[in-house]
Design a protein around this motif. Structure first.
Motif, short mmCIF file in Angstrom:
data_model
loop_
_atom_site.label_atom_id
_atom_site.label_comp_id
_atom_site.label_asym_id
_atom_site.label_seq_id
_atom_site.Cartn_x
_atom_site.Cartn_y
_atom_site.Cartn_z
N PHE A 56 0.80 -1.23 0.00
CA PHE A 56 0.00 0.00 0.00
C PHE A 56 0.83 1.28 0.00
CE2 PHE A 56 -1.21 -0.92 4.80
CZ PHE A 56 0.10 -0.78 5.19
N TRP A 57 2.13 1.18 0.18
CA TRP A 57 2.95 2.39 0.11
C TRP A 57 2.90 2.99 -1.29
CZ3 TRP A 57 7.99 0.09 2.71
CH2 TRP A 57 7.75 -0.10 4.07
N GLY A 58 3.22 2.20 -2.29
CA GLY A 58 3.20 2.69 -3.65
C GLY A 58 1.80 2.90 -4.19
N ALA A 59 0.88 2.03 -3.77
CA ALA A 59 -0.50 2.14 -4.24
C ALA A 59 -1.12 3.47 -3.81
CB ALA A 59 -1.32 0.97 -3.71
N GLU A 60 -0.86 3.88 -2.57
CA GLU A 60 -1.44 5.14 -2.10
C GLU A 60 -0.95 6.31 -2.93
OE1 GLU A 60 -2.25 7.71 1.96
OE2 GLU A 60 -0.39 6.56 1.81
N ARG A 61 0.34 6.34 -3.25
CA ARG A 61 0.88 7.46 -4.02
C ARG A 61 0.21 7.59 -5.38
NH1 ARG A 61 7.26 7.73 -5.00
NH2 ARG A 61 6.79 5.78 -6.11
N ILE A 62 -0.08 6.47 -6.02
CA ILE A 62 -0.76 6.50 -7.31
C ILE A 62 -2.06 7.27 -7.21
CG2 ILE A 62 -2.01 5.05 -8.97
CD1 ILE A 62 0.22 2.94 -8.44
N VAL A 74 -4.11 4.56 4.08
CA VAL A 74 -3.87 3.13 3.92
C VAL A 74 -4.35 2.38 5.16
CG1 VAL A 74 -1.96 3.46 2.33
CG2 VAL A 74 -1.48 3.28 4.78
N GLY A 75 -4.73 1.12 4.93
CA GLY A 75 -5.20 0.33 6.04
C GLY A 75 -5.37 -1.13 5.66
N TYR A 76 -6.16 -1.82 6.47
CA TYR A 76 -6.33 -3.26 6.34
C TYR A 76 -7.81 -3.56 6.14
CZ TYR A 76 -1.92 -2.45 8.71
OH TYR A 76 -0.68 -1.95 9.06
N GLN A 77 -8.11 -4.42 5.17
CA GLN A 77 -9.50 -4.67 4.82
C GLN A 77 -9.67 -6.11 4.33
OE1 GLN A 77 -11.00 -1.69 2.15
NE2 GLN A 77 -13.09 -1.89 2.87
N GLY A 78 -10.91 -6.60 4.41
CA GLY A 78 -11.23 -7.91 3.87
C GLY A 78 -10.93 -9.08 4.77
N GLY A 79 -10.60 -8.82 6.05
CA GLY A 79 -10.23 -9.90 6.95
C GLY A 79 -11.20 -10.07 8.11
N ALA A 187 0.71 5.05 11.85
CA ALA A 187 1.07 6.38 11.35
C ALA A 187 2.21 6.34 10.35
CB ALA A 187 1.42 7.29 12.53
N TYR A 188 3.21 5.50 10.57
CA TYR A 188 4.37 5.52 9.68
C TYR A 188 4.06 5.00 8.29
CZ TYR A 188 5.29 0.48 10.53
OH TYR A 188 5.22 -0.89 10.61
N HIS A 189 2.94 4.27 8.14
CA HIS A 189 2.54 3.80 6.82
C HIS A 189 1.80 4.87 6.02
CE1 HIS A 189 3.70 -0.32 7.42
NE2 HIS A 189 2.92 -0.47 8.49
N GLN A 190 1.17 5.82 6.70
CA GLN A 190 0.39 6.83 5.99
C GLN A 190 1.29 7.75 5.18
OE1 GLN A 190 -2.78 6.33 6.04
NE2 GLN A 190 -2.84 4.92 7.79
N GLN A 191 1.01 7.84 3.85
CA GLN A 191 1.81 8.65 2.93
C GLN A 191 3.31 8.33 3.07
OE1 GLN A 191 -0.57 11.11 5.08
NE2 GLN A 191 -1.78 9.57 4.00
#
Length: 219
Positions: A56-62, A74-79, A187-191
């Protein structure tokens, strides 16, 4: 990404980690690039779409770079596991995939255009992996927020499958489900790639253009 356990089978609800009643960490208030709120409620007239396309690091930037996008997180889903941590998701025992929540203005862009970005930015035929990232948390996924989104996602998937097949690719494995709980990541995953411009991205498409979801401006 770190902590990859190379899991290749989704756990059942009974097998999943138990989780917790509340998020065990704080989430920043605002987007480091767009300056808007990460968590809702969002301004009237904006719509929400959720995408899983690998790390999700690169996906969010797109998505934050796309016109008409108001905020991303970014986060966690589908589980199954409530309020999981990154390490728990990477263990393969929560059932989640890494996801990006996109909040967008339908007067400026469309769900179809976001779907085009989604399909063209990863290989949706790889199952529980994306490139060198292997595990159930890297699976391709679309989590829809309305009947209209679900119908458009189905049509888009069928259209992209047609051109992928013509280009020699296999069957699309993208999970397509109504949106369930979205648990924001640490927090460190966001952007992440705004804070670490030279950081790992891991996102790469097939090079096959998507004929469905041409950008349009809503009336």
């Amino acid at each position: 990404m770190l902590f990859n356990r190379h899991k290749s089978q989704l756990p059942s609800a009974d097998e999943a980690l138990g989780g917790r009643a509340e998020r065990p960490f704080a989430v920043p208030e605002r987007h480091t690039v767009l300056g808007n709120a990460l968590l809702g409620p969002y301004p009237d007239g904006l719509l929400v779409a959720d995408f899983g396309l690998g790390c999700f690091w690169g996906a969010e930037r797109i998505f934050w770079q796309a016109p008409g996008v108001w905020t991303t997180l970014v986060g966690y889903q589908g589980g199954h596991t409530p309020h999981p941590t990154y390490e728990e998701v990477c263990s393969g025992l929560t059932g989640h995939t890494e996801a990006v929540r996109v909040v967008y203005d339908p007067k400026t862009t469309s769900y179809g255009e976001l779907l085009r970005l989604f399909w063209e930015s990863h290989d949706p035929t790889q199952g529980f992996r994306q490139g060198n990232d292997v595990g159930t948390q890297y699976r391709s996924a679309l989590y829809t927020h309305s009947a209209d989104q679900a119908a458009e996602a189905e049509t888009s998937r069928a259209g992209y499958q047609s051109v992928l097949t013509s280009s020699g690719y296999g069957e699309i494995t993208t999970e397509l489900l109504p949106a369930g709980p979205f648990y924001p990541a640490e927090a460190y995953h966001q952007q992440y790639l705004d804070k670490n411009p030279a950081g790992y991205c891991g996102i790469g498409g097939t090079g096959v253009s998507c004929p469905i979801g041409v950008a349009r401006v809503a009336d």
